[in-house]
Enzyme design. Structure first.
Site, PDB file in Angstrom:
ATOM      1  N   HIS A  22       0.949  -1.245   0.141  1.00 57.94           N
ATOM      2  CA  HIS A  22       0.135  -0.170  -0.128  1.00 57.94           C
ATOM      3  C   HIS A  22       0.790   1.354   0.090  1.00 57.94           C
ATOM      4  O   HIS A  22       0.355   2.409  -0.232  1.00 57.94           O
ATOM      5  CB  HIS A  22      -0.870  -0.088   1.434  1.00 57.94           C
ATOM      6  CG  HIS A  22      -2.429   0.292   1.069  1.00 57.94           C
ATOM      7  ND1 HIS A  22      -2.770   0.568  -0.153  1.00 57.94           N
ATOM      8  CD2 HIS A  22      -3.302   0.709   1.851  1.00 57.94           C
ATOM      9  CE1 HIS A  22      -4.202   0.976  -0.215  1.00 57.94           C
ATOM     10  NE2 HIS A  22      -4.272   1.221   1.071  1.00 57.94           N
ATOM     11  N   ASN A  70      -6.697   6.820   4.347  1.00 63.31           N
ATOM     12  CA  ASN A  70      -7.871   7.152   4.218  1.00 63.31           C
ATOM     13  C   ASN A  70      -8.384   8.505   4.551  1.00 63.31           C
ATOM     14  O   ASN A  70      -9.160   9.463   4.319  1.00 63.31           O
ATOM     15  CB  ASN A  70      -9.040   6.222   4.815  1.00 63.31           C
ATOM     16  CG  ASN A  70      -9.075   6.089   6.331  1.00 63.31           C
ATOM     17  OD1 ASN A  70      -8.003   6.584   7.185  1.00 63.31           O
ATOM     18  ND2 ASN A  70      -9.762   5.504   6.988  1.00 63.31           N
ATOM     19  N   ASP A  95      -0.590   2.835  -5.191  1.00 63.27           N
ATOM     20  CA  ASP A  95      -0.695   1.245  -5.417  1.00 63.27           C
ATOM     21  C   ASP A  95      -1.695   0.972  -6.300  1.00 63.27           C
ATOM     22  O   ASP A  95      -2.901   1.529  -6.074  1.00 63.27           O
ATOM     23  CB  ASP A  95      -0.412   0.538  -4.153  1.00 63.27           C
ATOM     24  CG  ASP A  95      -1.798   0.891  -3.123  1.00 63.27           C
ATOM     25  OD1 ASP A  95      -2.019   2.019  -2.747  1.00 63.27           O
ATOM     26  OD2 ASP A  95      -2.509  -0.020  -2.931  1.00 63.27           O
ATOM     27  N   ASN A 116      -9.042   4.231  -1.412  1.00 67.63           N
ATOM     28  CA  ASN A 116      -9.393   5.050  -0.053  1.00 67.63           C
ATOM     29  C   ASN A 116      -8.658   6.389  -0.043  1.00 67.63           C
ATOM     30  O   ASN A 116      -9.251   7.498   0.046  1.00 67.63           O
ATOM     31  CB  ASN A 116      -9.204   4.387   1.268  1.00 67.63           C
ATOM     32  CG  ASN A 116     -10.318   3.334   1.393  1.00 67.63           C
ATOM     33  OD1 ASN A 116     -11.395   3.576   0.742  1.00 67.63           O
ATOM     34  ND2 ASN A 116     -10.058   2.274   2.235  1.00 67.63           N
TER      35      ASN A 116
END
Length: 193
Positions: A22, A70, A95, A116
């Site tokens: 991520h 997020n 990513d 997100n």
């Protein structure tokens, strides 16, 4: 097309996430900062690690938000407001599950695709989605139930080398992008297999 003036690399803060898939967007910014011999430093007003560089004659702001993924929009909107940058002046590296590891794609505008970090940036920018994205492939685990564990775990050595290769290729096409030749940058980057 608006000139790119800020490059943002998405990821999650903290050692437990540092080497996870991520954080591929953050790896891109870290690699670019290293290539320019300019360290990223904590900057509270931008909620992230920040550096200002001159690259190929272009003055650029580099930012890795240290909010969680997020909440990436908080960092991006703070940078945008401080430097009076339009959303279209951003390149956001992140990513991408739908691209194989070792490949990268440039994309202008579009939705968040369930990411997100992108979702929060678009929201924080008043639903303005007209920024350039650098989508760094991390592969899909093959089942939607496995996605969270996949993105929040570290790639194996060979996979990480593939992702790093895609990051290097992305840095190689950056001069074209900064000159406003996004078509050539895309063509060159997208031809790498």
């Amino acid at each position: 097309m608006t000139a790119i003036r800020a490059l943002i690399g998405l990821g999650n803060p903290g050692q437990q996430y540092e080497h996870t898939r991520h954080n591929a967007g953050a790896w891109f910014i870290e690699a670019l900062a290293r290539a320019c011999n300019t360290p990223l430093r904590p900057e509270k007003k931008f909620f992230g690690q920040y550096a200002k560089i001159t690259y190929q004659g272009h003055e650029l702001h580099l930012l890795v938000p240290t909010t969680f993924m997020n909440r990436s929009g908080q960092a991006v909107s703070s940078l945008a407001k401080f430097f009076k940058l339009p959303t279209s002046a951003f390149l956001v590296a992140h990513d991408e599950l739908d691209i194989p590891a070792g490949q990268a794609r440039l994309k202008q505008g579009g939705g968040h695709g369930g990411h997100n970090g992108l979702r929060d940036i678009i929201s924080a920018q008043g639903n303005d989605r007209e920024f350039m994205r650098l989508r760094l492939g991390i592969d899909h685990p093959g089942n939607a139930k496995l996605v969270t564990n996949h993105v929040l775990s570290a790639p194996g050595k060979a996979e990480r080398q593939s992702i790093d290769g895609a990051i290097d290729a992305s840095i190689d096409v950056l001069p074209l992008l900064l000159q406003g030749d996004s078509a050539r940058a895309m063509s060159q980057l997208h031809s790498i297999k």
